[in-house]
Structures are given as C-alpha cells and as structure tokens.
Design a protein around this motif. Structure first.
Motif, PDB file in Angstrom:
ATOM      1  N   LEU A 118       8.536 -17.282 -13.482  1.00  0.00           N
ATOM      2  CA  LEU A 118       7.138 -16.852 -13.462  1.00  0.00           C
ATOM      3  C   LEU A 118       6.904 -15.771 -12.414  1.00  0.00           C
ATOM      4  O   LEU A 118       6.090 -14.857 -12.613  1.00  0.00           O
ATOM      5  CB  LEU A 118       6.228 -18.051 -13.195  1.00  0.00           C
ATOM      6  N   LEU A 119       7.613 -15.855 -11.303  1.00  0.00           N
ATOM      7  CA  LEU A 119       7.437 -14.873 -10.236  1.00  0.00           C
ATOM      8  C   LEU A 119       8.224 -13.591 -10.483  1.00  0.00           C
ATOM      9  O   LEU A 119       7.809 -12.519 -10.048  1.00  0.00           O
ATOM     10  CB  LEU A 119       7.851 -15.481  -8.888  1.00  0.00           C
ATOM     11  N   SER A 120       9.363 -13.701 -11.153  1.00  0.00           N
ATOM     12  CA  SER A 120      10.235 -12.541 -11.328  1.00  0.00           C
ATOM     13  C   SER A 120      10.173 -11.923 -12.720  1.00  0.00           C
ATOM     14  O   SER A 120      10.711 -10.829 -12.935  1.00  0.00           O
ATOM     15  CB  SER A 120      11.685 -12.924 -11.019  1.00  0.00           C
ATOM     16  N   GLY A 121       9.559 -12.601 -13.693  1.00  0.00           N
ATOM     17  CA  GLY A 121       9.479 -12.064 -15.049  1.00  0.00           C
ATOM     18  C   GLY A 121      10.750 -12.222 -15.850  1.00  0.00           C
ATOM     19  O   GLY A 121      10.895 -11.583 -16.902  1.00  0.00           O
ATOM     20  N   GLN A 148      16.104 -10.419  -5.627  1.00  0.00           N
ATOM     21  CA  GLN A 148      15.355  -9.785  -6.712  1.00  0.00           C
ATOM     22  C   GLN A 148      14.044  -9.169  -6.203  1.00  0.00           C
ATOM     23  O   GLN A 148      13.604  -8.127  -6.690  1.00  0.00           O
ATOM     24  CB  GLN A 148      15.057 -10.803  -7.813  1.00  0.00           C
ATOM     25  N   TYR A 149      13.431  -9.832  -5.234  1.00  0.00           N
ATOM     26  CA  TYR A 149      12.155  -9.353  -4.705  1.00  0.00           C
ATOM     27  C   TYR A 149      12.326  -8.411  -3.520  1.00  0.00           C
ATOM     28  O   TYR A 149      11.319  -7.999  -2.928  1.00  0.00           O
ATOM     29  CB  TYR A 149      11.284 -10.547  -4.268  1.00  0.00           C
ATOM     30  N   LEU A 150      13.553  -8.066  -3.166  1.00  0.00           N
ATOM     31  CA  LEU A 150      13.771  -7.242  -1.977  1.00  0.00           C
ATOM     32  C   LEU A 150      13.049  -5.898  -2.056  1.00  0.00           C
ATOM     33  O   LEU A 150      12.398  -5.490  -1.069  1.00  0.00           O
ATOM     34  CB  LEU A 150      15.277  -7.037  -1.765  1.00  0.00           C
ATOM     35  N   PRO A 151      13.094  -5.123  -3.168  1.00  0.00           N
ATOM     36  CA  PRO A 151      12.315  -3.878  -3.212  1.00  0.00           C
ATOM     37  C   PRO A 151      10.818  -4.107  -3.038  1.00  0.00           C
ATOM     38  O   PRO A 151      10.144  -3.347  -2.324  1.00  0.00           O
ATOM     39  CB  PRO A 151      12.640  -3.304  -4.599  1.00  0.00           C
ATOM     40  N   SER A 152      10.290  -5.160  -3.681  1.00  0.00           N
ATOM     41  CA  SER A 152       8.859  -5.448  -3.546  1.00  0.00           C
ATOM     42  C   SER A 152       8.505  -5.814  -2.115  1.00  0.00           C
ATOM     43  O   SER A 152       7.450  -5.417  -1.600  1.00  0.00           O
ATOM     44  CB  SER A 152       8.462  -6.588  -4.495  1.00  0.00           C
ATOM     45  N   GLU A 183      10.138  -4.975 -12.774  1.00  0.00           N
ATOM     46  CA  GLU A 183       9.883  -4.483 -11.419  1.00  0.00           C
ATOM     47  C   GLU A 183       8.393  -4.230 -11.208  1.00  0.00           C
ATOM     48  O   GLU A 183       7.842  -4.565 -10.149  1.00  0.00           O
ATOM     49  CB  GLU A 183      10.684  -3.197 -11.170  1.00  0.00           C
ATOM     50  N   MET A 184       7.720  -3.635 -12.193  1.00  0.00           N
ATOM     51  CA  MET A 184       6.282  -3.417 -12.071  1.00  0.00           C
ATOM     52  C   MET A 184       5.529  -4.745 -12.034  1.00  0.00           C
ATOM     53  O   MET A 184       4.549  -4.902 -11.294  1.00  0.00           O
ATOM     54  CB  MET A 184       5.775  -2.571 -13.245  1.00  0.00           C
ATOM     55  N   TYR A 185       5.993  -5.707 -12.817  1.00  0.00           N
ATOM     56  CA  TYR A 185       5.386  -7.042 -12.829  1.00  0.00           C
ATOM     57  C   TYR A 185       5.528  -7.704 -11.461  1.00  0.00           C
ATOM     58  O   TYR A 185       4.572  -8.300 -10.941  1.00  0.00           O
ATOM     59  CB  TYR A 185       6.053  -7.875 -13.919  1.00  0.00           C
ATOM     60  N   LYS A 186       6.714  -7.598 -10.858  1.00  0.00           N
ATOM     61  CA  LYS A 186       6.934  -8.211  -9.544  1.00  0.00           C
ATOM     62  C   LYS A 186       6.085  -7.533  -8.475  1.00  0.00           C
ATOM     63  O   LYS A 186       5.557  -8.203  -7.575  1.00  0.00           O
ATOM     64  CB  LYS A 186       8.424  -8.137  -9.182  1.00  0.00           C
ATOM     65  N   LEU A 187       5.948  -6.213  -8.568  1.00  0.00           N
ATOM     66  CA  LEU A 187       5.079  -5.522  -7.611  1.00  0.00           C
ATOM     67  C   LEU A 187       3.634  -5.989  -7.744  1.00  0.00           C
ATOM     68  O   LEU A 187       2.940  -6.185  -6.738  1.00  0.00           O
ATOM     69  CB  LEU A 187       5.164  -4.015  -7.826  1.00  0.00           C
ATOM     70  N   MET A 188       3.175  -6.163  -8.976  1.00  0.00           N
ATOM     71  CA  MET A 188       1.807  -6.612  -9.211  1.00  0.00           C
ATOM     72  C   MET A 188       1.579  -8.027  -8.666  1.00  0.00           C
ATOM     73  O   MET A 188       0.593  -8.289  -7.965  1.00  0.00           O
ATOM     74  CB  MET A 188       1.495  -6.569 -10.710  1.00  0.00           C
ATOM     75  N   ILE A 189       2.497  -8.946  -8.956  1.00  0.00           N
ATOM     76  CA  ILE A 189       2.352 -10.330  -8.510  1.00  0.00           C
ATOM     77  C   ILE A 189       2.465 -10.418  -6.992  1.00  0.00           C
ATOM     78  O   ILE A 189       1.661 -11.096  -6.323  1.00  0.00           O
ATOM     79  CB  ILE A 189       3.410 -11.224  -9.190  1.00  0.00           C
ATOM     80  N   ILE A 225      -3.090  -8.937 -16.770  1.00  0.00           N
ATOM     81  CA  ILE A 225      -2.786  -9.498 -15.448  1.00  0.00           C
ATOM     82  C   ILE A 225      -3.573  -8.747 -14.378  1.00  0.00           C
ATOM     83  O   ILE A 225      -4.097  -9.361 -13.436  1.00  0.00           O
ATOM     84  CB  ILE A 225      -1.270  -9.419 -15.184  1.00  0.00           C
ATOM     85  N   ALA A 226      -3.673  -7.416 -14.515  1.00  0.00           N
ATOM     86  CA  ALA A 226      -4.435  -6.627 -13.545  1.00  0.00           C
ATOM     87  C   ALA A 226      -5.917  -6.989 -13.579  1.00  0.00           C
ATOM     88  O   ALA A 226      -6.572  -7.056 -12.527  1.00  0.00           O
ATOM     89  CB  ALA A 226      -4.246  -5.138 -13.819  1.00  0.00           C
ATOM     90  N   THR A 227      -6.459  -7.237 -14.767  1.00  0.00           N
ATOM     91  CA  THR A 227      -7.867  -7.633 -14.871  1.00  0.00           C
ATOM     92  C   THR A 227      -8.123  -8.951 -14.150  1.00  0.00           C
ATOM     93  O   THR A 227      -9.078  -9.082 -13.374  1.00  0.00           O
ATOM     94  CB  THR A 227      -8.272  -7.755 -16.349  1.00  0.00           C
ATOM     95  N   ILE A 228      -7.269  -9.939 -14.394  1.00  0.00           N
ATOM     96  CA  ILE A 228      -7.414 -11.237 -13.724  1.00  0.00           C
ATOM     97  C   ILE A 228      -7.223 -11.085 -12.217  1.00  0.00           C
ATOM     98  O   ILE A 228      -7.944 -11.695 -11.410  1.00  0.00           O
ATOM     99  CB  ILE A 228      -6.411 -12.241 -14.318  1.00  0.00           C
ATOM    100  N   LYS A 229      -6.258 -10.274 -11.840  1.00  0.00           N
ATOM    101  CA  LYS A 229      -5.980 -10.062 -10.409  1.00  0.00           C
ATOM    102  C   LYS A 229      -7.194  -9.468  -9.709  1.00  0.00           C
ATOM    103  O   LYS A 229      -7.624  -9.980  -8.657  1.00  0.00           O
ATOM    104  CB  LYS A 229      -4.773  -9.136 -10.272  1.00  0.00           C
TER     105      LYS A 229
END
Length: 691
Positions: free
Chosen positions: A213-216, A385-389, A472-478, A544-548
């Motif tokens: 869920l966190l990494s997509g 996996q989350y290191l760039p974010s 990667e875009m999903y992880k940045l958003m989350i 996801i952006a709308t909910i965020k």
C-alpha cells in the motif's frame, strides 16, 4: 450662520470623455438603434447628460427603458422620474414588448437567485471567511488556492476515469454486452514482451499488504491504478469500437489543456486586481477606508471578522510604505553593503541547490540498483524503495528552512520576500522531481547488450517502465502526505503545548509558530506537479490527490487555529494569490517536459500498457490518421506542415501586437483621465464648460 449659495458643479472635460472606447461604443449602439445626429452629439455637461437620460425612454431609442432604474447613473430624484416614465410608457407599448421586458426581468431575477444559491454551496465557504477574519487575506488566499486544487484534481479524475478506466473495466467484465480485443505486438523480440508483476501469491502477511500500500507494488501493481493494467487495444460496445490507446493519449492532453486554461483564467483575474493595486497605492487605501466595509453584515461575529480583515490589509499597506521610505533613505555605503550581502547569500543558495541535486541522483541510482535485491529485513527493503522519496523530502524540508533564514538578511519588502522565497523553493522542489526523473530515465535507457537495444530500453530491470515511474510518483505523493501529517502531530502541537505550559526562557523565546505561506504553498504546488506528471503513468492518481488535499485543508486549518499565531508581517492577498497561480503555472509548464519526453521520445514498453504495439506513445496518432479518408489526411498533414505553421505564427504575432498596442492606448487614456481629475481638484478654472 450664513449659508452661501452653492456654486454650480463644473462640467467634466468633454473632449477627453469622447476619446474613451466606452463612449464610442455607446454612440454606435445608439446609431444602430435609430438615434438622430442630435443624440450622437456629445452632451455639454454631466448634468445635461443625466437630464437627457431622464427625459424618457422614447428619446433614447429604448436603451434606458430596458434597464432598471437602479442601474442607471442618476440621482435619486432622476431615478424616480425615470421609473415613472417607464411605468407610464407600459400602456403604449405592444404586448410582445411587454412580455419581452417582463421575461427579461424574471430571467435576471432567477439567475441572481441561482448565483446566490451556488455561493452557499461553495466548498468551505464559511471556513475560509472565518480564516480571513482571524488571520488576514494572505492566509485566506492559501486556503482558497487549496480549494481550487481540490476542484481541479477532482475534474481531472472524472476525465481520466470516464475515458480510460471505465471503458477498460466495462469491457473486461462484459458489462452492457461489451467485449475487448488485444493485438499482439508485431516485429518485437519475444523477450521484450515478458512481464511478471510482483503480485502476492498464497498466504500473505498484513505487513506485506501495508508495504504494498505504501510502495504501490504487490497487489496494487496489477490494479487500474497503474499504467500496466490497461492492456486493451480496443473495446467493443455492440457495434461501436472504442480506441483505448488514442483515448488514453487524448485524455492526457485534455487534462493538461484543462489545467492550463483554468490557471490562465484565474491568473488573468488576479492580474487585473494586482494591476489596479500597483497602479495607484492611494486608490487602494481609499477603497479600503471608504468602501471596504460590507454594510450587509448584521451578525456581530461576522462584523468582527470583517473588521480584522480590513485591519490586516491596512497593516500591510503601512508596513510596505515604511519599507519604501527606508529604502529611499539608504546611503551609498548601505547600498553597497546590502548588495554585497545579497550576492554572498545567492552563492550559498546555489551551493545548497547543488548539494540537493547530487544527493537525489545518488539516492535514486542506489535505490533502483538494489530495489529488487533482498537486503536484510523487510523494513530495510522498504527504506531502500523509499530512499529517493526520503531524500527529496529532506531536501524540500531543509532547503526552504535555509532560504527562509537567509532571506531575513536581504532586507526585502514582505511581498517581494515571499515571492523570492517562493521562487527559490519552487526551483528546489520542481528541480528535485526533474533530477529524479532524469535518474530514472538514465537507468531505463541504459542498454549494454544487443537484446536490450532490440527492445529500446532496459527490459530486464524495467519490463514495464511506465508502471515503475508511476510507482515513484505514487510514493512521492503518499510520503508527502505522511510528512505533512507527521509535522502537524509531532512538531506543531508539541510546540504549542511547550509554549503554553512551560515558562522556560528558550521555549518562550521560540514562541508560537507563524503560518508560513511560502512553505505551505510550495507543499501543495509540489504535490500538484507530481500529480500532473504521474497521471499519465497512474491514471487514478488525481483521485488520491483530491483526497489528500481534502484532508490537508482540515489539517492546516486545525493547525492554524490551535497552534499558530497571526503573521508579524501580514501579506496582501491581491498580489500573493496572483503569484501563487504564476508559480503553479510554472509547475505545469515544467510538467510538460518529462511528459513530452516520455510520450514522444522514450520507446514504450512492449510487455504492458495500451501502447505495446507502437514504438512510442505518440505513434498512435499517425496510425489513427492513416485510417481517415484521403482528403482529411491531406488536410491534417497540411495543418502539421511548415507551410501552415509559419503564416499561422505570423498572424498570431500580429494579433498579439494589436492587442498590446490597444492596451497601451487604453492605459494612456486612463492616465490622461487621472491627470484631468487631479487638475479639476487643484484648478477649478481647468474644467470651465466650453461654449
């Protein structure tokens, strides 16, 4: 007391008023309505003009008869006479004109009531008004800006879901007696079409679901959230054929065009307000003092909110005037000192930016090389996996803090200070995304073997590279949302408790936190840029952006009310709101670059997605044009040729130059009018009526 007889009011300068475009337009309308030469002649005085308007509808070609009396620029007595003339004239007009006039009034009334109803249905209307009164229009503009992004992302989600996701779901499950077709790629090496998503099989732990869920990855990788799910080439509904690859590409262009037009529209409205304010500071001050109060307010709480709002606006004006006077009184020695200091600070800023970019590049390369390799515990793999974010988030957090600290020594005005800080921070955030994508593309395009070169991309590491970019875009958003929530819960509220209940001098010296407009605006612009880039690779990312952003509104509101204090240096909303949209427009323009490269330059994945059968995503457009009739093909090819593009560009330039010249002429007329008004004030003989 002795009352002197009131002198007659001098007339306005006639020659100048006749030059106004509005006056010329009125003359043309009257001439078209059948007016005589006497009506087209200029009135000799403003009083004469009002008397001519009040003489009756029949002498004005029906122009005033069609307008309510309250909309006419007349005195109360003249409006009453005009109303009596209109009521008396009703007896002598035909039934058709009576019905037309009645229906026009009824339609205006209905439209007014509808607009009033929609104003009550406006999202967060009361919350934003309350924030405006307590913290000023500068902070209120941030929340209005956040509301705009919520609506924008919701519309983008509706667009992508309606034209991309919904047809795929309907055809895949056979709803409405539909079907789908998959065409195998031709002239493609078999090893390029191998794609095995990392879906979970068998018994799965809860932690694995949380990690996915966190990494997509895992179960999310094979859902409609990412690009790899859309492998249908055509959907059939009865006899209708739906070209999904073309719809996917056109929907991408549509949401980018929609965002561009909407932002430009709002920017133009803000530019008009900003232009009026910058043109005459005294006029803005008079508007606030003499016309700023809303006399429709009856609630005491609403009156207090309005009073605070005007107070913050006047405080901002006085602060800017004080700084202007301080800048004007600087000596040459002080100017040399401040300019030298600014050059030194900008060198530090460049060094900070370079360090951020290099750190992101190294973190992305390390994460991509080790993401598929098991390194110790599962938590360690998730961190890899989350290191760039993580590195991007740290850069986005540390760099603005450094910039906000350095900007205090550069001695700018509050408005320019927030603009410069925004420009530096937006460059950091958007450039960080660019460095991340550049690092990914360097890994995707790296081919050392002939088998890899046959596919056009690194098929071993990225069998479906579009889904990898979407993840990667999903992880940045989350991760961005997690950081905002964690900062509010674990930084803002503990600081509030310490300041409230701890009397230590260091704690009291820190005080309550001010609501940093530049930092908060950059957070949401950064997230919106991620959404624009990632929507092509993850069509449901706007949802996801709308909910965020919906949750961020309440998080920021609670934090503002309970943990923050009003800014010591208030910011004007008229300039800030326009500048927010300009920075957002810069983010959108920068989002065009990676999307354009992905669509037109990098070869599309041959193992997943709707463009499996095409060399690039753009190739679906010429392939679709080949199916058109020959005449239409020739027309489209002519439009795309240089023979059409060059004359079209020249015509556009001529039109642009015309409007620039027209705007300059109108500006000169307005400046002359202001000069005339000043002369009327100081020299009464200047406006003596001409004979």
């Amino acid at each position: 007391e002795v009352f002197l007889p009131e002198e007659p009011r001098p007339a306005a300068p006639v020659d100048f008023l006749q030059e106004l475009p509005s006056y010329q337009s009125a003359l043309r309308r009257r001439a078209a309505a059948g007016g005589t030469q006497e009506r087209r002649a200029a009135p000799q005085s403003s009083a004469g003009l009002r008397a001519a308007e009040a003489r009756g509808p029949e002498q004005e070609g029906g122009e005033l008869a069609a307008r309510p009396a309250r909309e006419c620029p007349l005195t109360i007595a003249e409006k009453r006479r005009l109303r009596d003339c209109q009521q008396a004239d009703i007896k002598y007009i035909s039934g058709w004109k009576q019905w037309k006039r009645t229906s026009s009034k009824s339609l205006k009334k209905v439209l007014s009531e509808v607009r009033e109803l929609f104003s009550y249905l406006e999202l967060w209307r009361r919350d934003i008004h309350s924030i405006e009164g307590k913290f000023g229009t500068g902070i209120q503009s941030y929340f209005s800006f956040l509301r705009f992004l919520v609506l924008l992302n919701f519309i983008i989600f509706i667009l992508m879901f309606s034209f991309v996701t919904l047809p795929s779901i309907i055809s895949e499950y056979g709803i409405f007696n539909s079907s789908f077709a998959k065409i195998s790629p031709k002239n493609i090496e078999p090893h390029c079409t191998v794609y095995k998503p990392s879906g979970n099989m068998g018994l799965v732990y809860f932690y694995t679901y949380l990690k996915d869920l966190l990494s997509g990855t895992g179960f999310l990788e094979v859902t409609s959230l990412f690009y790899g799910y859309y492998t249908i080439d055509a959907a059939w509904l009865s006899i209708l054929r739906y070209n999904l690859p073309l719809a996917y590409l056109l929907a991408t262009f549509a949401y980018l065009a929609l965002s561009l037009l909407w932002i430009i529209k709002r920017s133009v409205e803000g530019f008009k307000q900003n232009l009026v304010h910058d043109e005459d500071q005294f006029q803005s001050y008079c508007n606030k003092v003499f016309a700023g109060w809303d006399f429709c307010i009856t609630d005491p709480h609403a009156a207090r909110l309005k009073h605070r709002s005007l107070q913050y606006e006047l405080q901002t004006d006085l602060e800017e005037e004080r700084l202007k006077r301080k800048i004007a009184d600087r000596t040459m020695k002080e100017k040399l000192r401040i300019y030298s200091l600014r050059i030194f600070i900008n060198i530090i800023v460049i060094a900070v930016l370079s360090g951020c970019f290099y750190s992101i590049y190294r973190a992305t390369v390390f994460s991509q090389e080790n993401s598929n390799v098991s390194i110790g515990h599962d938590v360690t793999n998730l961190l890899v996996q989350y290191l760039p974010s993580i590195v991007i988030t740290l850069a986005n957090f540390i760099a603005p803090q450094i910039f906000s600290f350095l900007i205090r020594f550069e001695d700018y005005s509050p408005a320019f200070e927030i603009r410069l800080t925004l420009m530096r921070c937006v460059f950091v955030r958007l450039a960080n995304i660019g460095v991340l994508l550049f690092s990914l593309w360097s890994q995707i395009s790296y081919c050392a073997t002939d088998e890899c070169k046959a596919c056009g991309y690194n098929y071993e590491l990225y069998p479906c590279w579009e889904s990898e970019v979407g993840q990667e875009m999903y992880k940045l958003m989350i991760f961005d949302f997690i950081i905002i929530l964690a900062g509010t819960l674990f930084v803002d509220f503990p600081r509030k408790l310490l300041v409230t209940y701890c009397s230590c001098k260091p704690v009291q010296w820190c005080g309550l936190q001010e609501f940093g407009i530049s930092d908060n605006v950059l957070e949401i612009i950064y997230g919106q840029t991620i959404c624009w880039i990632g929507t092509f690779f993850s069509p449901l990312l706007p949802a996801i952006a709308t909910i965020k952003y919906f949750f961020i509104f309440y998080i920021k509101k609670i934090s503002l009310i309970h943990t923050c204090k009003p800014a010591a240096r208030p910011i004007r909303a008229s300039s800030s709101n326009f500048f927010f949209l300009v920075v957002l427009l810069i983010g959108l323009v920068l989002a065009f670059i990676p999307l354009g490269i992905s669509i037109a330059h990098i070869p599309s994945s041959k193992a997943c997605g709707p463009f499996r059968s095409f060399n690039t995503s753009w190739a679906v457009v010429p392939d679709t044009i080949l199916g058109f009739p020959t005449g239409l093909q020739q027309v489209l090819h002519g439009i795309a040729s240089e023979a059409f593009a060059v004359p079209f560009f020249m015509v556009i330039c001529l039109i642009m130059f015309y409007f620039i010249a027209l705007a300059g002429a109108h500006k000169r007329v307005v400046e002359q009018l202001r000069e005339q008004l000043v002369m009327v004030r100081f020299d009464p003989l200047f406006c003596t009526p001409k004979v």
